[in-house]
Design an enzyme around this catalytic site. Structure first.
Site, PDB file in Angstrom:
ATOM      1  CD  GLU A 204     -24.172 102.449  12.757  1.00 45.37           C
ATOM      2  OE1 GLU A 204     -23.262 102.084  11.991  1.00 45.37           O
ATOM      3  OE2 GLU A 204     -24.177 103.573  13.279  1.00 45.37           O
TER       4      GLU A 204
ATOM      5  N   PRO B 239     -29.023  94.437   2.428  1.00 47.34           N
ATOM      6  CG  PRO B 239     -28.776  92.369   1.367  1.00 47.34           C
ATOM      7  CD  PRO B 239     -28.075  93.319   2.276  1.00 47.34           C
TER       8      PRO B 239
ATOM      9  CE  LYS C 122     -36.111  91.252  14.633  1.00 46.02           C
ATOM     10  NZ  LYS C 122     -35.236  90.076  14.867  1.00 46.02           N
TER      11      LYS C 122
ATOM     12  CB  SER D 106     -29.935  88.676  15.605  1.00 42.13           C
ATOM     13  OG  SER D 106     -29.823  87.493  14.851  1.00 42.13           O
TER      14      SER D 106
ATOM     15  CB  VAL E 164     -28.642  84.180  14.956  1.00 42.11           C
ATOM     16  CG1 VAL E 164     -27.490  83.195  15.074  1.00 42.11           C
ATOM     17  CG2 VAL E 164     -29.245  84.134  13.556  1.00 42.11           C
TER      18      VAL E 164
ATOM     19  CE  LYS F  59     -18.835 104.415  -1.878  1.00 43.88           C
ATOM     20  NZ  LYS F  59     -17.397 104.206  -2.078  1.00 43.88           N
TER      21      LYS F  59
ATOM     22  CG  ASN G 112     -21.989  91.540  14.875  1.00 42.41           C
ATOM     23  OD1 ASN G 112     -23.043  92.039  15.244  1.00 42.41           O
ATOM     24  ND2 ASN G 112     -21.096  92.204  14.164  1.00 42.41           N
TER      25      ASN G 112
END
Ligand code: NAD
Length: 483
Positions: free
Chosen positions: A249, A230, A175, A177, A179, A450, A152
């Site tokens: 992050e 994940p 590295k 993304s 995309v 969390k 993003n």
């Protein structure tokens, strides 16, 4: 091809190609056309990157902080001079509108370089007196750091990780993304042009497996990931095997709480910024908008009006306020959540469909009457979909706001000063806003609690995440051994 880089990778101070790596097509989200092709890093490219980083880092750690800082500041100036070209590349890579990229991407990367350049010469240790003896501490670099980016904010993420790392005397292997692989190459190129010695800023392309191969190399001391939960779990586990430092992050499903006494225009503005900037592809977005019942109808009326006035379209047109989402896969994922929202009984206030059929455009979407158990209120969508939930009182809303496994951000709109601070004290989130939303200046720590992550980027806190303390005991008298 409109944005083909000179080569896929940037290693040891220069562009590097190895066509043996699997091809990655770079697609312009506004049209679906292929604008560039890069190759994944082969093991040989990864080896060159790590070896050059290890070699260069040993020298760099010996350079005076003020000299390291001078190079970073020069890079910040070059980035600002080339802001338009870099912003256009960011728009091609991500599909985010030029109206945003001109002010939020390369410029924020330059801010990070400038900030850490200013900070690092002032980083000192301490002396701890122990009578005759004493201890002094030294803040040392970690060594070779690996940065792994999400799609993003490709320029910003590359800079937010490399600026504190390089300032503190580390080397970076980044590295991007798969995309959005284009922008980080420019960051590396500019750093070298500014005088950064070869090997200190490397960019290697690839999918997850390339990232995984970097983390487990024994020469790597740290990994900083910006990505999903994940992926964070996998990267954190892989780093743990070698006891490596980590910054994570990760994602969020953040609450934005609007009390009856809030300024409606400001609260609506905050909700729009916190849901539709970058087509909703911002990790800290306040996607659960809790609105107190007394203000609900006024809030929704203005929200609908202002959402429907958003100019969606060609991201290269500077008058356009919202572009497509990043990929066909992301569009399908977001549209599936929109359908889930409708099926679960949320009230569609506006949007709720794809726009056009060329690029990956989705109309900015608002659901009202959302309940806590609906998928659109629980899961990170990462697209332009806002869920508005009702609430009655403060205790109730804090409990519901915290009832999520995420904890990246939170916001509150109210004119009641004590309530705002009381509430922020109870919200489980790393970055909070009062009567504002989604501002992330380099001066402020940024990161989650969390499942949203560990560690902090930006601010003085980042210095600690790219260095380690050495403690040196100095004996000033005879050694009193009892043997
Ligand atoms: P992603 O988790 O799919 O990928 C992130 C990066 O990890 C990519 O470069 C990918 O190639 C790499 N990767 C994947 N598997 C890997 C593995 N096993 N080992 C090493 N690297 C691996 O995330 P994404 O879809 O690119 O980005 C969206 C996510 O990022 C969202 O969840 C969003 O909230 C999060 N995000 C967080 C922040 C933040 O600062 N907290 C900022 C932006 C995005």
């Amino acid at each position: 091809m409109r944005a083909q880089p000179k080569a896929s990778h940037f290693v040891d101070g220069a562009y590097l190609e190895d066509r043996a790596g699997a091809e990655i097509e770079v697609i312009y989200p506004a049209t679906g056309e292929v604008i560039a092709r890069v190759h994944e890093a082969t093991p040989a490219v990864v080896e060159r990157a790590i070896a050059s980083a290890a070699r260069a880092q040993a020298e760099w750690a010996l350079v005076k902080p003020v000299e390291r800082a001078r190079i970073l500041r020069r890079a910040a100036d070059l980035i600002r001079e080339r802001n338009r070209a870099l912003s256009e590349l960011e728009t091609l890579d991500t599909g985010k509108p030029l109206q945003e990229t001109l002010v939020a991407d390369a410029t924020s990367g330059a801010d990070a370089l400038e900030y850490f350049a200013g900070l690092v010469p002032a980083v000192t240790g301490e002396t701890i007196p122990l009578g005759r003896d004493f201890v002094y501490t030294v803040r040392e670099p970690l060594g070779v750091c690996v940065g792994i980016g999400a799609w993003n904010y490709p320029t910003q993420i590359a800079c937010w990780k490399s600026a504190p790392a390089l300032a503190m005397g580390n080397a970076m292997i980044f590295k991007p993304s798969e995309v959005t692989p284009l922008c980080a190459l420019k960051v590396a190129e500019i750093l070298v042009e500014a005088g950064l010695p070869a090997g200190l800023m490397n960019v290697v392309q690839g999918r997850g497996a390339v990232g995984a191969s970097l983390i487990t190399d024994p020469r790597v001391a740290k990994v900083s990931l910006t990505g999903s939960v994940p992926t964070g779990r996998k990267v954190y586990a892989a780093a743990a095997e070698g006891m490596r430092h980590v910054t994570m992050e990760l994602g969020g499903k953040s609450p934005l709480i609007v009390f009856d006494d809030a300024d409606v225009e400001d609260a609506v503005g905050g909700a729009l910024l916190g849901n539709f900037y970058s087509s909703g592809q911002v990790c800290s977005n306040g996607t659960r908008v809790f609105v107190q019942k007394g203000i609900k109808e006024r809030f929704l009326a203005r929200l609908k009006e202002r959402t429907e006035a958003i100019r969606l379209g060609d991201p290269m047109d500077e008058a356009v306020q919202m572009g497509p989402v990043v990929s066909a896969a992301q569009m399908e994922k977001v549209l599936a959540y929109v359908e889930a929202g409708k099926a679960e009984g949320a009230r569609l206030v506006t949007g709720g469909a794809r726009a056009g059929d060329g690029g990956y455009y989705i109309r900015p979407t608002v659901f009202a009457d959302v309940t806590d158990t609906m998928a659109i209120a629980r899961e990170e969508i990462f697209g332009p979909v806002m869920a508005v939930l009702d609430f009655e009182d403060e205790n109730e809303v804090v409990t519901r706001a915290n009832a999520t496994e995420f904890g990246l951000s939170a916001g509150v709109f109210t004119r009641d000063l004590t309530r705002a601070h009381r509430l922020v004290g109870r919200l489980e989130a790393g970055s909070c806003w009062i009567n504002a939303y989604n501002l992330a200046p380099v001066e402020a720590p940024f990161g989650g609690v969390k499942l949203s992550g560990v560690g902090r980027e930006n601010s003085k806190a980042a210095i600690e995440h790219y260095s380690q303390i050495k403690s040196v005991y100095v004996g000033m008298g005879p050694v009193e051994a009892p043997y």
